[in-house]
Design a protein around this motif. Structure first.
Motif, PDB file in Angstrom:
ATOM      1  N   VAL A  97       2.555   2.980  -5.838  1.00  0.00           N
ATOM      2  CA  VAL A  97       3.545   2.625  -4.824  1.00  0.00           C
ATOM      3  C   VAL A  97       4.060   1.222  -5.155  1.00  0.00           C
TER       4      VAL A  97
ATOM      5  N   SER B  15       5.277   7.453  -2.699  1.00  0.00           N
ATOM      6  CA  SER B  15       4.891   7.301  -4.098  1.00  0.00           C
ATOM      7  C   SER B  15       6.129   7.080  -4.963  1.00  0.00           C
TER       8      SER B  15
ATOM      9  N   PRO C  80       0.258   2.959   1.178  1.00  0.00           N
ATOM     10  CA  PRO C  80       0.543   4.375   0.911  1.00  0.00           C
ATOM     11  C   PRO C  80       0.594   5.201   2.206  1.00  0.00           C
TER      12      PRO C  80
ATOM     13  N   PHE D 134      -1.848   7.597  -8.245  1.00  0.00           N
ATOM     14  CA  PHE D 134      -0.419   7.445  -7.984  1.00  0.00           C
ATOM     15  C   PHE D 134      -0.107   5.953  -7.850  1.00  0.00           C
TER      16      PHE D 134
ATOM     17  N   VAL E  80       1.897  11.890  -0.935  1.00  0.00           N
ATOM     18  CA  VAL E  80       2.064  10.456  -0.695  1.00  0.00           C
ATOM     19  C   VAL E  80       3.574  10.244  -0.595  1.00  0.00           C
TER      20      VAL E  80
END
Length: 249
Positions: A138, A96, A144, A136, A93
């Motif tokens: 963001v 991230s 993402p 995760f 990602v």
């Protein structure tokens, strides 16, 4: 009021369904990588997601990749420590806010097969689906950015130069000469080194190793068997020209 509640519920279900939409991340040698994103939590400054990644081998045969073995402090060969080095594909990602930006890897099934250049093979079974799930974050409101890269070359088993292992040699075989049943058992001793015990119709014969693939019958160099790694057969031959193929059952 009931109508409003129904519309809100429908919108939530639609949003949730959209969030679970499976998207493609790429394909190599018939192995497809897809992912799903689920918004788990909206925080004050960040959004938390669940990422589910699937690897699907759509081939009619198993695929393999090699992971080079490394020497440990004792000089012994072992697998690399980090999962990334054992995996065949890596998902990142890119935006991230945490460590996940470095990526996660999908790892196949470890085998006992070792190549002549000291790499161990991992298998991706035909029709299998391997799944990796993680979370995760963001920045809030940011979409993402998920990417994938294949880190290993995927090949069929016949395309590797394998070291001959006991597992490859052991087993029951059928001879092309009169369809005689032959059992082979790999052994090792300080006196003989590597050798094979052949059992046929209750009789046993010893074959001592001449090189990686060739064995000579004990006390008689007129009889030779050569193991063929590509199809798991022995080629049996005698000094007077008799030849047979022992095929594994």
């Amino acid at each position: 009021m009931k109508k409003i509640t129904f519309i809100i519920t429908l919108l939530l279900l639609s949003s949730n369904g959209f969030g679970q939409e499976e998207k493609s991340l790429g394909e190599k040698k018939g192995v497809k990588i897809t992912y799903q994103l689920l918004l788990q939590e909206e925080q004050k400054k960040k959004d938390k997601y669940i990422l589910i990644v699937n690897s699907n081998n759509e081939n009619n045969s198993d695929l393999y990749y090699e992971v080079p073995l490394v020497k440990n402090n004792n000089g012994e060969l072992s697998l690399p420590f980090t999962p990334e080095e054992q995996g065949f594909t890596k998902i990142r990602v890119r935006n991230s806010t945490g460590l996940f930006g470095d990526g996660k890897s999908i790892i196949g099934e470890q085998t006992k097969l070792i190549t002549t250049n000291n790499s161990i093979l991992f298998k991706i079974k035909k029709g299998s689906v391997l799944t990796q799930e993680t979370t995760f974050k963001v920045k809030k409101g940011v979409k993402p950015l998920v990417t994938n890269s294949f880190k290993k070359t995927l090949k069929e088993l016949k395309d590797f130069d394998l070291k001959i292992s006991p597992e490859m040699l052991n087993g029951d075989f059928i001879s092309s000469c009169q369809e005689i049943k032959v059992n082979i058992l790999f052994q090792n001793s300080a006196e003989k080194g590597d050798y094979l015990i052949q059992t046929t119709n209750g009789k046993q014969f010893i074959w001592t190793r001449k090189n990686n693939t060739t064995f000579i019958r004990e006390n008689s160099s007129d009889f030779t068997i050569i193991f063929n790694k590509s199809n798991n057969t022995f080629n049996y031959s005698t000094s007077d020209g008799i030849t047979c193929v022992w095929s594994k059952k």
